[in-house]
Write a protein that holds these residues in place. Sequence first.
Motif, PDB file in Angstrom:
ATOM      1  N   ILE A  19      -2.634  52.720  23.059  1.00 57.72           N
ATOM      2  CA  ILE A  19      -3.317  51.373  22.439  1.00 57.72           C
ATOM      3  C   ILE A  19      -2.133  50.574  21.919  1.00 57.72           C
ATOM      4  CG2 ILE A  19      -4.785  50.636  20.594  1.00 57.72           C
ATOM      5  CD1 ILE A  19      -6.299  53.307  20.650  1.00 57.72           C
ATOM      6  N   ALA A  20      -1.250  50.903  21.462  1.00 59.67           N
ATOM      7  CA  ALA A  20      -0.183  50.172  20.982  1.00 59.67           C
ATOM      8  C   ALA A  20       0.720  49.230  22.162  1.00 59.67           C
ATOM      9  CB  ALA A  20       0.923  50.531  20.236  1.00 59.67           C
ATOM     10  N   ALA A  21       0.762  50.059  23.214  1.00 60.58           N
ATOM     11  CA  ALA A  21       1.462  49.715  24.516  1.00 60.58           C
ATOM     12  C   ALA A  21       0.566  48.600  25.336  1.00 60.58           C
ATOM     13  CB  ALA A  21       1.903  50.828  25.317  1.00 60.58           C
ATOM     14  N   ALA A  22      -0.892  49.010  25.534  1.00 64.41           N
ATOM     15  CA  ALA A  22      -1.441  47.973  25.896  1.00 64.41           C
ATOM     16  C   ALA A  22      -1.796  46.830  25.049  1.00 64.41           C
ATOM     17  CB  ALA A  22      -3.042  48.600  26.261  1.00 64.41           C
ATOM     18  N   SER A  23      -1.913  46.904  23.937  1.00 65.73           N
ATOM     19  CA  SER A  23      -1.986  45.612  22.993  1.00 65.73           C
ATOM     20  C   SER A  23      -0.639  44.825  23.308  1.00 65.73           C
ATOM     21  CB  SER A  23      -2.316  45.956  21.488  1.00 65.73           C
ATOM     22  OG  SER A  23      -3.385  46.844  21.251  1.00 65.73           O
ATOM     23  N   SER A  25       1.392  44.465  25.611  1.00 63.03           N
ATOM     24  CA  SER A  25       1.338  43.903  27.042  1.00 63.03           C
ATOM     25  C   SER A  25       0.309  42.654  27.034  1.00 63.03           C
ATOM     26  CB  SER A  25       0.802  44.775  27.941  1.00 63.03           C
ATOM     27  OG  SER A  25       0.739  44.209  29.209  1.00 63.03           O
ATOM     28  N   ASN A  26      -0.779  42.980  26.205  1.00 58.48           N
ATOM     29  CA  ASN A  26      -1.761  41.656  26.153  1.00 58.48           C
ATOM     30  C   ASN A  26      -1.255  40.688  25.264  1.00 58.48           C
ATOM     31  OD1 ASN A  26      -3.708  42.987  27.941  1.00 58.48           O
ATOM     32  ND2 ASN A  26      -4.703  44.101  26.439  1.00 58.48           N
ATOM     33  N   PHE A  27      -0.664  41.142  24.495  1.00 57.88           N
ATOM     34  CA  PHE A  27      -0.154  40.118  23.320  1.00 57.88           C
ATOM     35  C   PHE A  27       0.883  39.141  24.048  1.00 57.88           C
ATOM     36  CE2 PHE A  27       3.000  38.874  20.077  1.00 57.88           C
ATOM     37  CZ  PHE A  27       2.091  38.045  19.177  1.00 57.88           C
ATOM     38  N   ARG A  28       1.711  39.737  24.796  1.00 61.17           N
ATOM     39  CA  ARG A  28       2.881  38.947  25.645  1.00 61.17           C
ATOM     40  C   ARG A  28       2.108  38.241  26.793  1.00 61.17           C
ATOM     41  NH1 ARG A  28       7.185  43.800  26.623  1.00 61.17           N
ATOM     42  NH2 ARG A  28       8.079  43.627  24.638  1.00 61.17           N
ATOM     43  N   ILE A  29       1.187  38.519  27.176  1.00 63.90           N
ATOM     44  CA  ILE A  29       0.376  37.643  28.309  1.00 63.90           C
ATOM     45  C   ILE A  29      -0.175  36.481  27.532  1.00 63.90           C
ATOM     46  CG2 ILE A  29      -1.500  37.830  29.664  1.00 63.90           C
ATOM     47  CD1 ILE A  29      -0.694  40.356  30.761  1.00 63.90           C
TER      48      ILE A  29
END
Length: 190
Positions: A19-23, A25-29
């Motif tokens: 969940i942290a890794a996906a979050s 990545s989405n935060f950077r995008i």
Amino acid sequence: MKFFSKKEVVAIIIILTAIAAASLSNFRISLRRARDTQRKNDIGTLTDALVRYGGDFGSFPISRDGTIVACKGPETKIDNKGRITNLVPCEWGKDSLADISDPSYPAYLSTLPADPQNEMGSRYMYFSNRRRFQLYASLEGADEAEYDEKILARKISCGSRICNFGLAYGNTPLDKSIEEYENELLLNKR
């Protein structure tokens, strides 16, 4: 009270890590998209200000090395015919676009915007021959609808990146220089 087993703790850690890794990545995008939106808004605001400036003065500010030459410097003077001489390049993010002969007249733009990653070397570029202008920026996301491969092919430096987005006055194309476009217009008149 029953505690979690080792397998359950490991499973929870794996799930939370995913969940942290996906979050992240989405935060950077999201941050990239926000910067690209800011660039598009800045170029639009600059275009509007330059069109108003051109309407008042009958021409657009000239350009030098991708900057707008319309700011007051130590040698700037207004002659007896009201002409302003020795203007200097304006600094992105610091100077305003204003009528320097009439300080009471509202500025066209209180501060010329700077690229959101100006500190990292990204720049906006402005080209003008007084009759036409082109403004360029470099969007980070190739998935942005306004990302233009034709501009990218020109290999115009927007600081540390290559420009791939722009706006221009009237029907001035962005995939060629103003000089190339005006030469084509002259050839077509013959």
